[in-house]
Scaffold this motif. Structure first.
Motif, PDB file in Angstrom:
ATOM      1  N   ARG A  30       0.855  -1.184   0.000  1.00 18.49           N
ATOM      2  CA  ARG A  30       0.000   0.000   0.000  1.00 18.49           C
ATOM      3  C   ARG A  30       0.894   1.238   0.000  1.00 18.49           C
ATOM      4  NH1 ARG A  30      -2.303  -0.384   6.223  1.00 18.49           N
ATOM      5  NH2 ARG A  30      -0.272  -0.283   7.262  1.00 18.49           N
ATOM      6  N   ASP A  31       0.326   2.343  -0.483  1.00 18.24           N
ATOM      7  CA  ASP A  31       1.063   3.607  -0.512  1.00 18.24           C
ATOM      8  C   ASP A  31       1.049   4.244   0.874  1.00 18.24           C
ATOM      9  OD1 ASP A  31       1.684   3.430  -3.185  1.00 18.24           O
ATOM     10  OD2 ASP A  31      -0.164   4.424  -3.828  1.00 18.24           O
ATOM     11  N   VAL A  32       2.221   4.567   1.353  1.00 13.69           N
ATOM     12  CA  VAL A  32       2.369   5.199   2.660  1.00 13.69           C
ATOM     13  C   VAL A  32       2.909   6.618   2.460  1.00 13.69           C
ATOM     14  CG1 VAL A  32       3.475   5.063   4.922  1.00 13.69           C
ATOM     15  CG2 VAL A  32       2.817   2.963   3.725  1.00 13.69           C
ATOM     16  N   ARG A  33       2.247   7.626   3.072  1.00 11.02           N
ATOM     17  CA  ARG A  33       2.691   9.013   2.927  1.00 11.02           C
ATOM     18  C   ARG A  33       3.966   9.253   3.735  1.00 11.02           C
ATOM     19  NH1 ARG A  33      -2.008  13.433   3.426  1.00 11.02           N
ATOM     20  NH2 ARG A  33      -0.164  14.682   2.926  1.00 11.02           N
ATOM     21  N   GLU A  34       4.925   9.865   3.086  1.00 13.95           N
ATOM     22  CA  GLU A  34       6.143  10.237   3.785  1.00 13.95           C
ATOM     23  C   GLU A  34       5.879  11.477   4.650  1.00 13.95           C
ATOM     24  OE1 GLU A  34       8.907  10.906   0.678  1.00 13.95           O
ATOM     25  OE2 GLU A  34       9.527   8.803   0.580  1.00 13.95           O
ATOM     26  N   PRO A  35       6.630  11.635   5.735  1.00 11.27           N
ATOM     27  CA  PRO A  35       6.482  12.857   6.536  1.00 11.27           C
ATOM     28  C   PRO A  35       6.742  14.077   5.674  1.00 11.27           C
ATOM     29  CG  PRO A  35       7.842  11.236   7.677  1.00 11.27           C
ATOM     30  CD  PRO A  35       7.642  10.717   6.291  1.00 11.27           C
ATOM     31  N   PRO A  36       5.889  15.116   5.755  1.00  4.30           N
ATOM     32  CA  PRO A  36       6.072  16.296   4.891  1.00  4.30           C
ATOM     33  C   PRO A  36       7.352  17.046   5.206  1.00  4.30           C
ATOM     34  CG  PRO A  36       4.433  16.733   6.591  1.00  4.30           C
ATOM     35  CD  PRO A  36       4.753  15.271   6.681  1.00  4.30           C
ATOM     36  N   ALA A  37       7.946  17.589   4.170  1.00  5.83           N
ATOM     37  CA  ALA A  37       9.110  18.456   4.374  1.00  5.83           C
ATOM     38  C   ALA A  37       8.633  19.809   4.896  1.00  5.83           C
ATOM     39  CB  ALA A  37       9.873  18.603   3.060  1.00  5.83           C
ATOM     40  N   LEU A 368      -0.557  34.950   3.560  1.00  5.44           N
ATOM     41  CA  LEU A 368       0.197  34.747   2.329  1.00  5.44           C
ATOM     42  C   LEU A 368       0.375  33.276   1.997  1.00  5.44           C
ATOM     43  CD1 LEU A 368       2.856  37.532   2.878  1.00  5.44           C
ATOM     44  CD2 LEU A 368       1.006  37.554   1.222  1.00  5.44           C
ATOM     45  N   THR A 369       0.360  32.397   2.995  1.00  9.78           N
ATOM     46  CA  THR A 369       0.516  30.970   2.688  1.00  9.78           C
ATOM     47  C   THR A 369      -0.669  30.435   1.901  1.00  9.78           C
ATOM     48  OG1 THR A 369      -0.469  30.273   4.801  1.00  9.78           O
ATOM     49  CG2 THR A 369       1.937  30.518   4.719  1.00  9.78           C
ATOM     50  N   ASN A 370      -1.796  31.150   1.923  1.00 14.46           N
ATOM     51  CA  ASN A 370      -2.929  30.716   1.106  1.00 14.46           C
ATOM     52  C   ASN A 370      -2.587  30.765  -0.373  1.00 14.46           C
ATOM     53  OD1 ASN A 370      -4.686  30.254   3.223  1.00 14.46           O
ATOM     54  ND2 ASN A 370      -5.385  32.358   3.297  1.00 14.46           N
ATOM     55  N   MET A 371      -1.643  31.619  -0.736  1.00 15.85           N
ATOM     56  CA  MET A 371      -1.267  31.774  -2.146  1.00 15.85           C
ATOM     57  C   MET A 371      -0.037  30.957  -2.505  1.00 15.85           C
ATOM     58  SD  MET A 371      -1.937  35.856  -2.598  1.00 15.85           S
ATOM     59  CE  MET A 371      -1.034  36.334  -1.123  1.00 15.85           C
ATOM     60  N   ILE A 372       0.501  30.191  -1.554  1.00 14.05           N
ATOM     61  CA  ILE A 372       1.661  29.341  -1.813  1.00 14.05           C
ATOM     62  C   ILE A 372       1.160  27.911  -1.992  1.00 14.05           C
ATOM     63  CG2 ILE A 372       3.841  28.460  -0.901  1.00 14.05           C
ATOM     64  CD1 ILE A 372       4.004  31.033   0.767  1.00 14.05           C
ATOM     65  N   PRO A 373       1.291  27.328  -3.187  1.00 12.99           N
ATOM     66  CA  PRO A 373       0.719  26.003  -3.413  1.00 12.99           C
ATOM     67  C   PRO A 373       1.364  24.940  -2.534  1.00 12.99           C
ATOM     68  CG  PRO A 373       2.184  26.606  -5.212  1.00 12.99           C
ATOM     69  CD  PRO A 373       2.030  27.829  -4.347  1.00 12.99           C
ATOM     70  N   ALA A 374       0.529  24.006  -2.093  1.00 13.21           N
ATOM     71  CA  ALA A 374       1.039  22.897  -1.294  1.00 13.21           C
ATOM     72  C   ALA A 374       1.772  21.910  -2.192  1.00 13.21           C
ATOM     73  CB  ALA A 374      -0.113  22.193  -0.577  1.00 13.21           C
ATOM     74  N   ASP A 375       2.811  21.291  -1.677  1.00  5.68           N
ATOM     75  CA  ASP A 375       3.513  20.258  -2.424  1.00  5.68           C
ATOM     76  C   ASP A 375       2.705  18.973  -2.368  1.00  5.68           C
ATOM     77  OD1 ASP A 375       5.497  22.034  -2.890  1.00  5.68           O
ATOM     78  OD2 ASP A 375       6.939  21.169  -1.490  1.00  5.68           O
ATOM     79  N   PRO A 376       2.691  18.191  -3.468  1.00  2.55           N
ATOM     80  CA  PRO A 376       2.015  16.893  -3.407  1.00  2.55           C
ATOM     81  C   PRO A 376       2.711  15.995  -2.403  1.00  2.55           C
ATOM     82  CG  PRO A 376       3.320  17.088  -5.413  1.00  2.55           C
ATOM     83  CD  PRO A 376       3.318  18.436  -4.780  1.00  2.55           C
ATOM     84  N   PRO A 377       1.952  15.190  -1.666  1.00  2.09           N
ATOM     85  CA  PRO A 377       2.577  14.341  -0.649  1.00  2.09           C
ATOM     86  C   PRO A 377       3.488  13.294  -1.277  1.00  2.09           C
ATOM     87  CG  PRO A 377       0.272  13.732  -0.953  1.00  2.09           C
ATOM     88  CD  PRO A 377       0.489  15.000  -1.735  1.00  2.09           C
ATOM     89  N   GLY A 378       4.615  13.031  -0.645  1.00  5.22           N
ATOM     90  CA  GLY A 378       5.507  11.976  -1.096  1.00  5.22           C
ATOM     91  C   GLY A 378       4.984  10.615  -0.662  1.00  5.22           C
ATOM     92  N   LEU A 379       5.054   9.638  -1.572  1.00  6.46           N
ATOM     93  CA  LEU A 379       4.524   8.304  -1.296  1.00  6.46           C
ATOM     94  C   LEU A 379       5.623   7.271  -1.445  1.00  6.46           C
ATOM     95  CD1 LEU A 379       1.155   8.519  -3.298  1.00  6.46           C
ATOM     96  CD2 LEU A 379       1.494   8.885  -0.847  1.00  6.46           C
ATOM     97  N   ARG A 380       5.548   6.219  -0.641  1.00  8.00           N
ATOM     98  CA  ARG A 380       6.442   5.076  -0.774  1.00  8.00           C
ATOM     99  C   ARG A 380       5.634   3.805  -0.537  1.00  8.00           C
ATOM    100  NH1 ARG A 380      10.638   5.729   4.118  1.00  8.00           N
ATOM    101  NH2 ARG A 380      10.927   7.721   3.034  1.00  8.00           N
ATOM    102  N   LYS A 381       6.117   2.700  -1.139  1.00 11.29           N
ATOM    103  CA  LYS A 381       5.424   1.432  -0.993  1.00 11.29           C
ATOM    104  C   LYS A 381       5.696   0.840   0.384  1.00 11.29           C
ATOM    105  CE  LYS A 381       3.631   1.176  -5.126  1.00 11.29           C
ATOM    106  NZ  LYS A 381       2.169   1.227  -5.314  1.00 11.29           N
TER     107      LYS A 381
END
Length: 419
Positions: A30-37, A368-381
């Protein structure tokens, strides 16, 4: 016979490894989300008396489209506010260099290019923009030139309105708490023994004194303004700032602005905090009630320039303004906003909340963070824990079998040597 068996060992081990690989491919994953940077943002709070730099950080993912922002570090710029460099704008930009160099160290190098950098100027630059708009523009141009020399993502230097400053300060306080003067030749609000020289033209360019401007005068004349340590006259001048004579609504604070009855808890920060903290710590005066706050303001205004310097020599640049500040805080809370002794008990004077400085800068960064796009979450198996245990046991068994075979081969070889 043993030799024949051992000859089959290498292919058996390879077959086993291949079978193990096939089993691994068949195990459900299953795909597991990596901790966000982390992302970073820098806000320079260019106030009237000094400039402070705040570095904020938040995870690259978001919650409700807003970064979960916290303070990473801060730096106080040496010298006065950028408006004090109106006569030499280049020094306004140069004054920021030391703190910007600290930002280069505090923000990871790989994040420099993606770190937004903002400068917001408040009271000092607002006044300079009213009296000398060309000088204000030159100061902003100078700081912009300095800020663009750094590898951060500079997104502009602007003068905030008083309304913006108040709103962003309100956002900061609620976020951290998890809620979401006339000028004359003798100055009664300055301590006796203190004096300074100002251009006569500057005196009458202030919005507070334009009505008293003579028809003809030499604007380049320098005059000396001396303090008189007069609490009563100082209070009278400060009280005149709050016009409560008319109200088009059911209730008003002052100047015809609607205000509901004061109730609940309030945080007074920034200049409010520093003024009251001076009276508490340096002057040693109680300020727990409105009556005590008034008495503390009077005592502060009664001090001479020599007495104030003896109490706090390290604050010499700001000592002359504590009387006016203390009177303003008391009059604004009591006369302007209508706090009484009961409701004043709900006011706390704070510098920080949740290890973060309370002020407009964090609220500005949150917006201002409302205008900064979020990064897609990193995934690992990843595999289920039970499957991982089974594979671990399988590999352990293979290693044990290989060890046993190696020991048997060693013993066999030793026996043949003995014969």
């Amino acid at each position: 016979m043993a030799g024949k068996t051992l000859s089959f060992l290498p292919p058996l081990l390879l077959a086993t490894a291949g079978l193990t690989g096939l089993l691994l491919l068949c195990v459900p994953t299953r795909d597991v989300r990596e901790p966000p940077a982390l992302k970073y943002g820098i806000v320079l709070d260019a106030g009237s008396s000094h400039t402070s730099m705040f570095i904020y950080k938040w995870p690259t993912d978001k919650e409700n489209d807003t970064g979960i922002v916290g303070q990473h570090s801060s730096c106080d710029v040496q010298g006065g506010g950028i408006s004090s460099y109106a006569d030499d704008p280049s020094k306004a930009g140069q004054s920021l260099v030391e703190c910007l160099e600290q930002a280069m160290q505090d923000v990871p190098t790989e994040r420099h290019a993606g770190t937004p950098l903002y400068l917001g100027a408040t009271a000092g630059m607002r006044l300079l923009n009213l009296t000398h708009p060309e000088a204000a523009a030159s100061v902003l141009a100078a700081v912009t030139q300095t800020l663009t020399q750094y590898p951060f993502d500079f997104r502009g230097a602007r003068i905030l309105s008083g309304q913006d400053e108040g709103v962003f300060g309100w956002v900061t306080a609620n976020y951290l708490l998890e809620n979401f003067i006339k000028t004359q030749h003798s100055h009664p609000c300055w301590p006796q023994g203190y004096s300074t020289q100002v251009l006569l033209g500057s005196v009458y360019q202030s919005p507070c004194t334009q009505a008293q401007r003579p028809r003809a005068f030499n604007s380049s004349t320098r005059i000396t303004v001396s303090g008189t340590s007069d609490p009563a006259r100082c209070r009278s001048l400060v009280s005149g700032l709050f016009n409560s004579s008319s109200c088009p609504f059911s209730r008003c604070s002052f100047d015809g602005v609607f205000q509901p009855p004061v109730a609940g808890n309030f945080i007074a920060f920034s200049a409010f905090y520093y003024t009251v903290d001076f009276m508490r710590t340096v002057m040693g005066l109680p300020t727990a009630t409105l009556k005590q706050l008034d008495a503390a303001a009077v005592t502060t205004c009664n001090q001479t320039w020599a007495e104030l310097q003896a109490r706090a020599p390290q604050q010499k640049a700001r000592l002359a303004d504590y009387c006016a500040g203390a009177m303003f805080v008391h009059q604004l809370l009591s006369q302007g906003y209508g706090f009484d002794e009961r409701t004043f008990s709900g006011v706390t004077f704070q510098k920080k909340a949740a290890d973060t400085a309370v002020g407009w800068a964090l609220g500005y960064m949150l917006n201002l963070t409302n205008m900064i796009p979020a990064d897609p979450p990193g995934l690992r198996k990843g595999t289920a824990f039970s499957s991982w245990v089974a594979l671990l046991l399988l590999f352990a068994a293979l290693l044990l079998a290989a060890l046993v075979l190696l020991l048997r081969r060693a013993r066999s070889a030793k026996a043949q040597n003995v014969i």
